[in-house]
Scaffold this motif. Structure first.
Motif, PDB file in Angstrom:
ATOM      1  N   ALA A 415      -0.391   8.222  -3.863  1.00  0.00           N
ATOM      2  CA  ALA A 415      -1.274   7.217  -4.469  1.00  0.00           C
ATOM      3  C   ALA A 415      -0.730   6.743  -5.809  1.00  0.00           C
ATOM      4  N   SER A 416      -0.175   7.662  -6.587  1.00  0.00           N
ATOM      5  CA  SER A 416       0.405   7.284  -7.884  1.00  0.00           C
ATOM      6  C   SER A 416       1.621   6.385  -7.704  1.00  0.00           C
ATOM      7  N   LEU A 417       2.414   6.682  -6.689  1.00  0.00           N
ATOM      8  CA  LEU A 417       3.602   5.865  -6.432  1.00  0.00           C
ATOM      9  C   LEU A 417       3.219   4.468  -5.978  1.00  0.00           C
ATOM     10  N   TRP A 418       2.195   4.350  -5.136  1.00  0.00           N
ATOM     11  CA  TRP A 418       1.751   3.021  -4.709  1.00  0.00           C
ATOM     12  C   TRP A 418       1.235   2.216  -5.907  1.00  0.00           C
ATOM     13  N   THR A 419       0.516   2.893  -6.823  1.00  0.00           N
ATOM     14  CA  THR A 419       0.038   2.216  -8.028  1.00  0.00           C
ATOM     15  C   THR A 419       1.206   1.742  -8.885  1.00  0.00           C
ATOM     16  N   MET A 420       2.197   2.628  -9.045  1.00  0.00           N
ATOM     17  CA  MET A 420       3.389   2.258  -9.806  1.00  0.00           C
ATOM     18  C   MET A 420       4.116   1.093  -9.155  1.00  0.00           C
ATOM     19  N   PHE A 421       4.182   1.112  -7.835  1.00  0.00           N
ATOM     20  CA  PHE A 421       4.837   0.024  -7.107  1.00  0.00           C
ATOM     21  C   PHE A 421       4.136  -1.297  -7.375  1.00  0.00           C
TER      22      PHE A 421
END
Length: 488
Positions: A415-421
């Motif tokens: 979820a954090s990576l998708w937000t960063m993306f």
């Protein structure tokens, strides 16, 4: 087969998909700028040299303006390139932690090249009208070398990921006894480097020429547009057939050194000879190919110049050690698109060469300039397809046959990576929007200056005379009755 796929899906970390997507997005965005960072300095200096040698103010004006574009592009490239460097450590700590000491030198070389190029660009921009013409030119001459140095660094790192060497493994599987020379000059380094560099020069030439081709089609047939088209297009046209042979060579090198990647690019399922070539088509899970144009025996001929050449198939290795059917189809389509566009560009270059040989003039047909205008975009597409072929074809390995992508990915929550993306995508949209806005603003003011609607000094230094008295000084001299450039 479905059971194996389900097992692989269950063992795949949740963060792998967003990490892959973010890396793919930033790499695809950055690589659109790379041709101009690598090749635009050379094309600018070719025009600059022509202007000095022939005392041609139009050529010098073009070189002056292209140097301004070069500086803006370099600033954007620094941002996107830095993001990529950070992502290697943030998204793939498993690879950098274990293998960074082996292949990290390439990134160090690229960083030094960035610093050197930044200094040289600053000197080159500052030197217009402030230095003697030939002194200024020779101070800019190292720029292409710095650009090639940056390409050297990044291709050294990538070629090592494709054909890793220069180390031994200890009892825990960690690399020791690193030999720097072998780690840099891997078996794929030479083929990759020259294929990449020529692709950058070719792409930059077609893109720059395409801008002036559009102007030509809109009726701007002055010497400014003619020269702006001819010089970069000639560079690209000369390199196009060279790139064809380099592309053929690197495909054959992949056949020998990365046979599974070659099998994915050609949709070869079973090992054997007299292998057919498929133009496009889609690989199915059972190894059959759906759609596309089948040409009997051609793949074996292309691989080894004989229909008896044996080609390794995807099924020769376990499913966990090869690209999936979907990944193989992506690689195959990218490879075929790249080859198709390259073949069409050869025809365009031959058309140009034929007309120049016959009449020493540009082709008269509007269709030629339409094709030339499209060639720039097509070249950028081939660059994207080349990287897709290189990266997706290596799957599931991030370090070929030593480390899987899933073992290198960050433990950060998906979820954090998708937000960063999402944040990165928005930032990139703003950056590239600003870049386009600046280029359009520069184009507009140059056009106004050329039409006489405004004075060059009011519209920016790159619109003024590259050498000699500045416009404001010339105007002041005229007002006082003095000759421009005379002593007060």
């Amino acid at each position: 087969m479905s059971a194996v796929a389900a097992l692989l899906a269950d063992s795949t970390p949740a963060q792998l998909l967003p990490a892959r997507e973010m890396m793919a997005f930033t790499l695809a965005s950055h690589i659109m700028l790379v041709p101009f960072g690598v090749a635009l300095p050379f094309i600018t200096l070719v025009m600059h040299h022509r202007g000095l040698k022939r005392n041609d103010p139009v050529a010098l004006l073009l070189a002056r303006r292209w140097s301004a574009v070069m500086a803006v592009q370099f600033a954007i490239g620094i941002v996107t390139g830095t993001v990529l460097s950070l992502e290697f450590g943030l998204l793939w700590p498993g690879m950098m932690g274990r293998w960074g000491d082996v292949f990290g030198l390439g990134f160090g070389v690229e960083a030094w090249a960035f610093f050197l190029e930044a200094i040289l660009i600053a000197i080159y921009l500052y030197g217009w009208r402030r230095l003697k013409p030939r002194t200024h030119f020779w101070l800019g001459a190292p720029l292409p070398l710095a650009a090639l140095m940056g390409a050297f660094g990044i291709i050294a790192a990538n070629s090592w990921m494709n054909t890793p060497q220069g180390f031994t493994l200890d009892s825990d599987g960690n690399p020791v006894d690193v030999t720097v020379q072998q780690a840099v000059f891997t078996p794929m380094f030479g083929p990759e480097y020259w294929h990449f560099v020529v692709a950058m020069f070719l792409t930059a030439g077609y893109v720059v020429a395409g801008v002036y081709a559009v102007g030509w089609l809109r009726g701007r047939r002055d010497r400014y547009h003619r020269l702006g088209f001819t010089v970069p297009f000639t560079v690209a046209a000369i390199l196009t057939p060279i790139q064809f042979f380099l592309g053929d060579n690197i495909a054959r090198q992949i056949y020998h050194k990365q046979p599974i990647k070659f099998a994915a690019a050609e949709l070869v399922w079973n090992t054997g000879d007299h292998v057919s070539e498929y133009l496009f088509g889609r690989l199915q899970e059972d190894g059959t190919v759906k759609g596309g144009l089948k040409i009997p025996q051609l793949d074996s001929i292309l691989a080894g110049f004989s229909p008896d050449t044996q080609v390794t198939g995807l099924s020769s290795v376990p499913a966990a050690d090869r690209p999936t059917a979907t990944q193989a189809t992506i690689v195959h389509w990218a490879f075929d698109i790249m080859a198709t566009i390259g073949s069409l560009l050869i025809l365009l270059a031959l058309w140009y060469a034929w007309c120049w040989w016959r009449r020493r003039d540009l082709p008269k047909s509007r269709w030629f300039f339409r094709c030339a205008a499209v060639a720039g975009v097509a070249s950028v597409i081939t660059v994207e397809c080349g990287w897709i072929t290189t990266e997706v074809g290596r799957q599931p390995w991030i370090v070929y046959q030593y480390m899987r992508v899933s073992d290198a990915v960050t433990p950060t929550a998906a979820a954090s990576l998708w937000t960063m993306f999402g944040i990165v995508a928005v930032v990139y949209l703003l950056i590239f929007g600003a870049f386009l806005a600046v280029l359009l603003k520069m184009r507009t003011r140059w056009r106004l200056t050329d039409s006489g609607a405004v004075t060059a000094s009011a519209e920016g230094p790159e619109s003024d005379t590259p050498y000699g008295p500045r416009a404001e000084h010339a105007a002041a001299a005229t007002d006082t009755g003095r000759e421009p450039g005379s002593e007060p």
